[in-house]
Scaffold this active site. Sequence first.
Site, PDB file in Angstrom:
ATOM      1  N   SER A 144     -13.389 -55.782  72.040  1.00  0.00           N
ATOM      2  CA  SER A 144     -13.758 -54.801  73.074  1.00  0.00           C
ATOM      3  C   SER A 144     -14.684 -53.794  72.406  1.00  0.00           C
ATOM      4  O   SER A 144     -14.670 -53.658  71.173  1.00  0.00           O
ATOM      5  CB  SER A 144     -12.499 -54.082  73.561  1.00  0.00           C
ATOM      6  OG  SER A 144     -12.837 -52.913  74.287  1.00  0.00           O
ATOM      7  N   TYR A 158      -4.406 -49.618  71.692  1.00  0.00           N
ATOM      8  CA  TYR A 158      -5.359 -50.668  72.077  1.00  0.00           C
ATOM      9  C   TYR A 158      -6.580 -50.635  71.149  1.00  0.00           C
ATOM     10  O   TYR A 158      -7.039 -51.668  70.659  1.00  0.00           O
ATOM     11  CB  TYR A 158      -5.773 -50.437  73.534  1.00  0.00           C
ATOM     12  CG  TYR A 158      -6.714 -51.461  74.131  1.00  0.00           C
ATOM     13  CD1 TYR A 158      -6.275 -52.742  74.457  1.00  0.00           C
ATOM     14  CD2 TYR A 158      -8.044 -51.140  74.413  1.00  0.00           C
ATOM     15  CE1 TYR A 158      -7.138 -53.673  75.046  1.00  0.00           C
ATOM     16  CE2 TYR A 158      -8.914 -52.060  75.000  1.00  0.00           C
ATOM     17  CZ  TYR A 158      -8.451 -53.326  75.317  1.00  0.00           C
ATOM     18  OH  TYR A 158      -9.304 -54.243  75.888  1.00  0.00           O
TER      19      TYR A 158
HETATM   20  P1  NAI Z   1      -7.075 -60.273  82.612  1.00  0.00           P
HETATM   21  O1  NAI Z   1      -5.892 -59.392  82.717  1.00  0.00           O
HETATM   22  O2  NAI Z   1      -7.840 -60.625  83.831  1.00  0.00           O
HETATM   23  O3  NAI Z   1      -6.676 -61.637  81.865  1.00  0.00           O
HETATM   24  C1  NAI Z   1      -5.908 -61.645  80.693  1.00  0.00           C
HETATM   25  C2  NAI Z   1      -5.132 -62.951  80.629  1.00  0.00           C
HETATM   26  O4  NAI Z   1      -4.388 -62.968  79.403  1.00  0.00           O
HETATM   27  C3  NAI Z   1      -4.106 -63.101  81.777  1.00  0.00           C
HETATM   28  O5  NAI Z   1      -4.247 -64.356  82.411  1.00  0.00           O
HETATM   29  C4  NAI Z   1      -2.766 -62.962  81.080  1.00  0.00           C
HETATM   30  O6  NAI Z   1      -1.736 -63.729  81.682  1.00  0.00           O
HETATM   31  C5  NAI Z   1      -3.108 -63.481  79.683  1.00  0.00           C
HETATM   32  N1  NAI Z   1      -2.143 -63.024  78.697  1.00  0.00           N
HETATM   33  C6  NAI Z   1      -1.687 -61.749  78.515  1.00  0.00           C
HETATM   34  N2  NAI Z   1      -0.763 -61.736  77.544  1.00  0.00           N
HETATM   35  C7  NAI Z   1      -0.629 -62.998  77.109  1.00  0.00           C
HETATM   36  C8  NAI Z   1       0.171 -63.617  76.126  1.00  0.00           C
HETATM   37  N3  NAI Z   1       1.057 -62.910  75.397  1.00  0.00           N
HETATM   38  N4  NAI Z   1       0.044 -64.950  75.918  1.00  0.00           N
HETATM   39  C9  NAI Z   1      -0.829 -65.678  76.653  1.00  0.00           C
HETATM   40  N5  NAI Z   1      -1.608 -65.154  77.615  1.00  0.00           N
HETATM   41  C10 NAI Z   1      -1.501 -63.826  77.837  1.00  0.00           C
HETATM   42  O7  NAI Z   1      -8.006 -59.544  81.543  1.00  0.00           O
HETATM   43  P2  NAI Z   1      -9.562 -59.703  81.190  1.00  0.00           P
HETATM   44  O8  NAI Z   1     -10.246 -58.499  81.686  1.00  0.00           O
HETATM   45  O9  NAI Z   1     -10.055 -61.035  81.549  1.00  0.00           O
HETATM   46  O10 NAI Z   1      -9.467 -59.542  79.605  1.00  0.00           O
HETATM   47  C11 NAI Z   1      -9.652 -60.620  78.690  1.00  0.00           C
HETATM   48  C12 NAI Z   1      -9.899 -60.035  77.317  1.00  0.00           C
HETATM   49  O11 NAI Z   1     -11.046 -59.203  77.365  1.00  0.00           O
HETATM   50  C13 NAI Z   1      -8.750 -59.163  76.795  1.00  0.00           C
HETATM   51  O12 NAI Z   1      -8.577 -59.408  75.424  1.00  0.00           O
HETATM   52  C14 NAI Z   1      -9.262 -57.748  77.026  1.00  0.00           C
HETATM   53  O13 NAI Z   1      -8.690 -56.831  76.134  1.00  0.00           O
HETATM   54  C15 NAI Z   1     -10.749 -57.946  76.789  1.00  0.00           C
HETATM   55  N6  NAI Z   1     -11.582 -56.915  77.386  1.00  0.00           N
HETATM   56  C16 NAI Z   1     -11.614 -56.734  78.763  1.00  0.00           C
HETATM   57  C17 NAI Z   1     -12.414 -55.738  79.297  1.00  0.00           C
HETATM   58  C18 NAI Z   1     -12.489 -55.467  80.763  1.00  0.00           C
HETATM   59  O14 NAI Z   1     -13.139 -54.470  81.158  1.00  0.00           O
HETATM   60  N7  NAI Z   1     -11.928 -56.301  81.640  1.00  0.00           N
HETATM   61  C19 NAI Z   1     -13.231 -54.865  78.432  1.00  0.00           C
HETATM   62  C20 NAI Z   1     -13.111 -55.154  77.021  1.00  0.00           C
HETATM   63  C21 NAI Z   1     -12.322 -56.136  76.543  1.00  0.00           C
END
Ligand code: NAI
Length: 261
Positions: A144, A158
């Site tokens: 991130s 985080y």
């Molecule tokens: P999201 O919440 O839409 O998807 C995250 C996925 O990870 C979910 O399907 C969830 O079930 C899964 N997950 C969570 N904990 C888990 C575990 N212990 N084991 C297996 N799966 C698990 O989030 P998004 O936005 O797609 O984020 C994806 C990545 O991008 C994350 O690492 C987040 O920190 C990073 N990110 C997101 C940003 C944003 O603005 N959406 C900005 C910067 C980074």
Amino acid sequence: MDAQLDGRTVVVTGAASGIGRACALAFAAEGAHVGVVDVREDAARETVALVEAAGGRAHATRADVTRSGEVEAAVAAAVRATGRLDAMVNNAGLVFNAPITETTDEQWRRVVDVNLTGVWLGCKHAIAAMLARGEGGAIVNVASVAGLVAAFSGQPAYIAAKGGVVQLTKALAIDHALDGIRVNCVCPGVVDTPMIDDAIASWPEDPAERAAAKQAIHGVQPIGRMSLAADVASTIVYLCSPLARDVTGAILPVDGGLVAR
Ligand code: NAI
């Protein structure tokens, strides 16, 4: 882009939602077989259905990225299904907002477990599988902008975890350069995914205040809007493709210019 990924195998964690789901669709569109890994099995199956509806190939594996045996099994399932592992995307994560004095020890451990240990375990088991096959591979870790700068207040756990992902990426890129295993990291800014929807859910009820807050979130990135999950996914596909064969140890913001300020 012709990412030259036809017949390759890619495992994506956190692929039941947001950026991970967009990665699954993008890799499949380039001809790769995708191992869709998530702790939410039903939603992971939905991603597989979307990939298949678009003419691609994928399978779902339930795994909690904080559990070493489950991550190892997810990697093994992909190798068993296709006989190979070419790329691993360690994307699963969760955001957590609270100042240090209001964060319990358990919350700290959970944030570090999912966001940093989960990436560590994904790298560990993917690298073992790639070394066993002896044909190299590519890993992309999803950190991130919070791993680069303390862009937002009230997120110390985080930010610390994502900073760890950045440094882990560099360490592994150096250690495995001669093995032909490239390890890179993307740093998204503000991406329109369910993670952001969750944040919006805690916003003020008042419609005017809510609209102002939503407008403000679009203005965080200098390009004047949130990124789409597909924008991050296309960058990750590039980093996993032979087009990026000399790119390793790179920490690449996909943030509409946020950290350039
Ligand atoms: P999201 O919440 O839409 O998807 C995250 C996925 O990870 C979910 O399907 C969830 O079930 C899964 N997950 C969570 N904990 C888990 C575990 N212990 N084991 C297996 N799966 C698990 O989030 P998004 O936005 O797609 O984020 C994806 C990545 O991008 C994350 O690492 C987040 O920190 C990073 N990110 C997101 C940003 C944003 O603005 N959406 C900005 C910067 C980074």
